[in-house]
Design an enzyme around this catalytic site. Structure first.
Site, PDB file in Angstrom:
ATOM      1  N   ASN A 253       1.599  -2.139   5.418  1.00  0.00           N
ATOM      2  CA  ASN A 253       0.933  -0.842   5.477  1.00  0.00           C
ATOM      3  C   ASN A 253      -0.452  -0.845   4.826  1.00  0.00           C
ATOM      4  O   ASN A 253      -1.322  -0.075   5.217  1.00  0.00           O
ATOM      5  CB  ASN A 253       1.810   0.215   4.800  1.00  0.00           C
ATOM      6  CG  ASN A 253       1.111   1.560   4.697  1.00  0.00           C
ATOM      7  OD1 ASN A 253       0.905   2.238   5.704  1.00  0.00           O
ATOM      8  ND2 ASN A 253       0.723   1.955   3.495  1.00  0.00           N
TER       9      ASN A 253
ATOM     10  N   GLY B 136       0.817  -1.215   0.000  1.00  0.00           N
ATOM     11  CA  GLY B 136       0.000   0.000   0.000  1.00  0.00           C
ATOM     12  C   GLY B 136       0.845   1.257   0.000  1.00  0.00           C
ATOM     13  O   GLY B 136       0.612   2.169   0.789  1.00  0.00           O
TER      14      GLY B 136
ATOM     15  N   TYR C 155     -12.615  -1.850  11.409  1.00  0.00           N
ATOM     16  CA  TYR C 155     -11.259  -1.364  11.161  1.00  0.00           C
ATOM     17  C   TYR C 155     -10.471  -1.391  12.470  1.00  0.00           C
ATOM     18  O   TYR C 155      -9.347  -1.916  12.527  1.00  0.00           O
ATOM     19  CB  TYR C 155     -11.307   0.053  10.594  1.00  0.00           C
ATOM     20  CG  TYR C 155      -9.939   0.669  10.385  1.00  0.00           C
ATOM     21  CD1 TYR C 155      -9.157   0.315   9.301  1.00  0.00           C
ATOM     22  CD2 TYR C 155      -9.428   1.613  11.287  1.00  0.00           C
ATOM     23  CE1 TYR C 155      -7.894   0.867   9.104  1.00  0.00           C
ATOM     24  CE2 TYR C 155      -8.179   2.168  11.108  1.00  0.00           C
ATOM     25  CZ  TYR C 155      -7.417   1.792  10.012  1.00  0.00           C
ATOM     26  OH  TYR C 155      -6.167   2.348   9.835  1.00  0.00           O
ATOM     27  N   ALA C 156     -11.057  -0.847  13.537  1.00  0.00           N
ATOM     28  CA  ALA C 156     -10.376  -0.826  14.835  1.00  0.00           C
ATOM     29  C   ALA C 156     -10.106  -2.243  15.329  1.00  0.00           C
ATOM     30  O   ALA C 156      -9.018  -2.550  15.835  1.00  0.00           O
ATOM     31  CB  ALA C 156     -11.216  -0.058  15.853  1.00  0.00           C
TER      32      ALA C 156
ATOM     33  N   LYS D  75      -7.205  -3.858  13.423  1.00  0.00           N
ATOM     34  CA  LYS D  75      -5.897  -3.338  13.820  1.00  0.00           C
ATOM     35  C   LYS D  75      -5.476  -3.882  15.185  1.00  0.00           C
ATOM     36  O   LYS D  75      -4.294  -4.173  15.417  1.00  0.00           O
ATOM     37  CB  LYS D  75      -5.930  -1.808  13.840  1.00  0.00           C
ATOM     38  CG  LYS D  75      -6.005  -1.174  12.457  1.00  0.00           C
ATOM     39  CD  LYS D  75      -4.782  -1.493  11.621  1.00  0.00           C
ATOM     40  CE  LYS D  75      -4.754  -0.739  10.313  1.00  0.00           C
ATOM     41  NZ  LYS D  75      -3.545  -1.011   9.513  1.00  0.00           N
TER      42      LYS D  75
END
Length: 253
Positions: A94, A20, A159-160, A163
């Site tokens: 990334n 990315g 998303y959280a 991660k």
């Protein structure tokens, strides 16, 4: 900064993949590693004009367009990197997908896309490259996390979560390869002024609200992240592993 200085900042002879990396934080990291002497592979989902420009700006040894939502594309990326560079010394994870929806309304495909890119694809890349690093006695795995590991956005639940899961995975692997010359760390950016955040930060009310939560009093830049990535990739960070470094101006406090 991002210019390698002194022995510890040099990466001469090292081979790196930054996923990315056609813009933003990924591109800044690719430039920093290349400036440090590494042979760098740039990656992006599609071979567009931005991808071509990124390859030139970073002085990339090779550019490989691969959409990491598909396992076949991950395998193709691995094969192309291995053929071009002969292996990897530095793996920067990334590439990520960030989709906003109320937590009660996430659709199935949105969940799949985010978990596939943010977690599953990263796991496949770790599987492909880290064992060989351990066999050679040197390696750097740097996963780009997020401030959302500790300060979740109400409309970015998956998303959280992805991660946070990535952080757990990297820490787990760090413990297993620490005695074999491989370090595994997480670089967690806060509010960074990138193209992806440009539209949101254009809203003055939202921008001021975010800025008020940053003790340093400013938004970060991609170069702020690149400097930390360069440190983690270098010999200076040989005794740093299993650690999450927040590059956020104190936003996580």
């Amino acid at each position: 900064m991002t210019e390698a200085s002194g022995l510890h900042g040099r990466l001469d002879g090292r081979r790196a993949l930054v996923t990315g990396s056609s813009q933003g934080i990924g591109l800044a990291i690719a430039k920093a590693l290349s400036n440090g002497g590494a042979s760098v592979c740039i990656n992006a989902p599609a071979p567009d004009a931005a991808f071509d420009l990124a390859c030139r700006e970073a002085g990339a040894a090779i550019g490989i367009a691969a959409d990491l939502t598909g396992p076949d594309e991950v395998e193709r990326l691995v094969a192309a990197v291995t053929k071009a560079l002969g292996g990897l010394d530095i793996l920067i994870l990334n590439a990520a997908l960030q989709e906003k929806q109320p937590w009660s309304g996430f659709d199935r495909m949105s969940i799949y896309r985010q978990l596939e890119i943010n977690l599953a694809a990263n796991y496949r890349l770790i599987q492909a490259f880290v064992p060989a690093m351990a066999e050679r006695g040197f390696g750097r795995l740097i996963a780009i996390g997020s401030i959302q590991q500790v300060r979740e956005h109400p409309e970015m639940l998956f998303y959280a979560a992805s991660k946070a899961a990535l952080e757990s995975m990297v820490r787990n692997i760090a413990r297993q390869v620490a005695g074999r010359g491989v370090t595994c760390n997480i670089l967690a950016p806060g509010a960074i002024a990138t193209a992806r955040n440009r539209e949101a930060l254009a809203d003055a009310i939202y921008r001021d609200a975010v800025l008020a939560r940053i003790p340093a009093g400013r938004f970060g830049t991609p170069e702020d992240c690149a400097d930390v990535a360069l440190f983690l990739a270098s010999d200076a960070a040989r005794y740093v592993t299993g650690t999450t470094l927040f590059v956020d101006g104190g936003m996580h406090l």
